[in-house]
Design a protein around this motif. Structure first.
Motif: not given
Lengths: 298, 155
Positions: B105, B102-103, B81, B140-142
């Motif tokens: 998305l 954290v990278p 990376s 975060l996740a929707p």
């Protein structure tokens, strides 16, 4: 079950994730200090031999719960539910079931999986679904998906043999379900097929009066066969996402060697919400170079 | 020694590393993380109580660590990376802490002022022994809550 939690059901986002961190992320969405037992299910825990649920216990702040770990096959998740459901019913104390998978483990096709986690809380009050019955069928089936220390997963790859074993166990499990509940295949609004024998299951269920609309929706979008022990539980969450109150859901999970679990749930109030699909939309797939680097280092 | 800590120290720090437990002064409400033995406002007598922080924060400063500059503990992480971001984040409760990011998305770069949320991640391996702790992520996740740690802290 009062709630469900699904974090991500795709390839790993990063090299700092494993089955435990994914499971913990899912568990944090629903965990409460009242959980008196914890089940950890995974075919890809970081260590081969070690108690690893302690990380979740400390991270969730649980007060010395009864802990079990289930690791031998893709039925680890339903096995965990089976073990703890009895305890919940007997004591009235909630249990937390966490399944996590860390994604691709080797380039051998048999051992290639996606990453994800599901957490469920089993309880006697405040639930969104009722667990009606759990049945299981098992037999000794040499040569099916086995792995010894240091080797990749191996299989004798005689397809009709594996399919026959699976079909026999599924037939026995469905017979037990009918005996206990009076329900036939056609009575289920959703059927979750856990394990890799998807086509065998589809053919058999169709011969028993089922149709593809009972099982295709969740699997087509999730690829449950590649989620190992998370697959059946993710399928359950997806089924609950789209269920109506009163719907019956059949969750099956198969572990080669072999054993097959079948669990019947009845949807209650509070189902729906697209939890799984929301989680899926937040994932990304590993690029090829990332995948090879990952496999080299694991 | 680098980032490696001894096993006894790691175990003593589990409430901080795995549950984001800090300390709050019952006299003035000042929050410290990591927890300090005395109130930062020098309240007397000391009346510090444990508090689980929400995990929600704002980026206060951010930099990028290239693979060549990464400590050896993180060599595995940066292999293949381009490196990783390190930030000083200001927790909603007040304390500042240094953390990896954290990278995202979508591959976008983090900026000062971005909102971030704590996640438990593998920090490094010490002779094969995995050490876990918090990193911060920008989305975060929707449909999910602001922070899984916050959800847990509220329970």
């Amino acid at each position: 079950m009062p709630a469900t939690g699904v974090w991500q059901t795709s390839f790993l986002n990063d090299r700092d994730e494993d089955a435990l961190t994914l499971g913990l992320a899912a568990a944090r969405r629903i965990a409460s200090a009242e959980s008196k037992s914890l089940a950890l299910a995974s075919q890809s825990l970081p260590y081969t031999r070690r108690v690893q649920a302690g990380l979740l216990v400390d991270a969730l702040g649980l007060a010395h719960p009864f802990v079990s770990e289930h690791t031998t096959s893709a039925r680890a998740g339903t096995e965990a539910i089976g073990v703890h459901a009895w305890r919940v019913a007997a004591t009235g104390e909630p249990a937390l079931v966490v399944a996590g998978e860390a994604g691709p483990r080797s380039l051998a096709q048999l051992d290639f999986a996606s990453a994800g986690a599901v957490a469920l809380q089993l309880a006697t009050t405040g639930t969104i679904a009722q667990l009606e019955t759990i049945v299981s069928a098992s037999t000794e089936a040499p040569g099916l998906e086995y792995q010894t220390d240091g080797d990749d997963v191996t299989d004798i790859q005689v397809a009709p043999y594996g399919q026959a074993i699976y079909r026999d166990l599924l037939a026995e499990a469905l017979r037990q379900v009918t005996d206990r509940t009076g329900l036939a295949v056609a009575d289920f609004a959703r059927i979750v097929i856990g394990g890799r024998e998807l086509k065998t299951a589809e053919r058999f269920l169709t011969s028993q009066g089922g149709n593809k609309f009972q099982w295709r929706a969740a699997d087509a979008r999730l690829g449950l066969a590649n989620l190992a022990s998370v697959g059946p539980l993710a399928g359950l969450v997806a089924a609950l996402d789209s269920a109506s109150e009163g719907d019956r859901i059949l969750v099956t999970a198969y572990g080669p060697g072999s054993a097959l679990d079948a669990i019947v749930f009845r949807a209650g109030e509070g189902v729906g919400g697209d939890r799984v699909m929301h989680a899926l939309s937040a994932t990304r797939e590993l690029q090829s170079n990332e995948l090879f680097t990952y496999l080299e280092n694991h | 020694m680098g980032a490696n800590v001894s096993v006894p120290m790691y175990r003593r720090l589990i409430p901080q590393r795995l549950r984001l437990e800090g300390a709050t002064c019952a006299n003035c409400g000042e929050v410290s993380f990591p927890p300090t033995p005395r109130c930062r406002n020098r309240c007397v007598p000391a009346a510090l109580e444990p508090i689980t922080l929400s995990g929600a924060a704002t980026i206060h400063a951010v930099t990028f660590v290239s693979p060549a500059a990464a400590p050896p503990e993180f060599a595995y992480q940066v292999e293949g990376s381009a490196g990783y971001h390190v930030a000083i984040v200001e927790l909603d409760e007040g304390p500042l802490m240094t953390t990896q990011l954290v990278p995202s998305l979508d591959g976008s770069e983090p900026r000062i002022g971005d909102r971030v949320f704590a996640e438990t991640r593998l920090l490094y391996k010490d002779d094969g022994i995995r050490r876990y702790g918090f990193k911060f992520a920008r989305e975060l996740a929707p449909g999910s809550a602001p922070s899984p740690v916050a959800e847990q802290a509220e329970k």
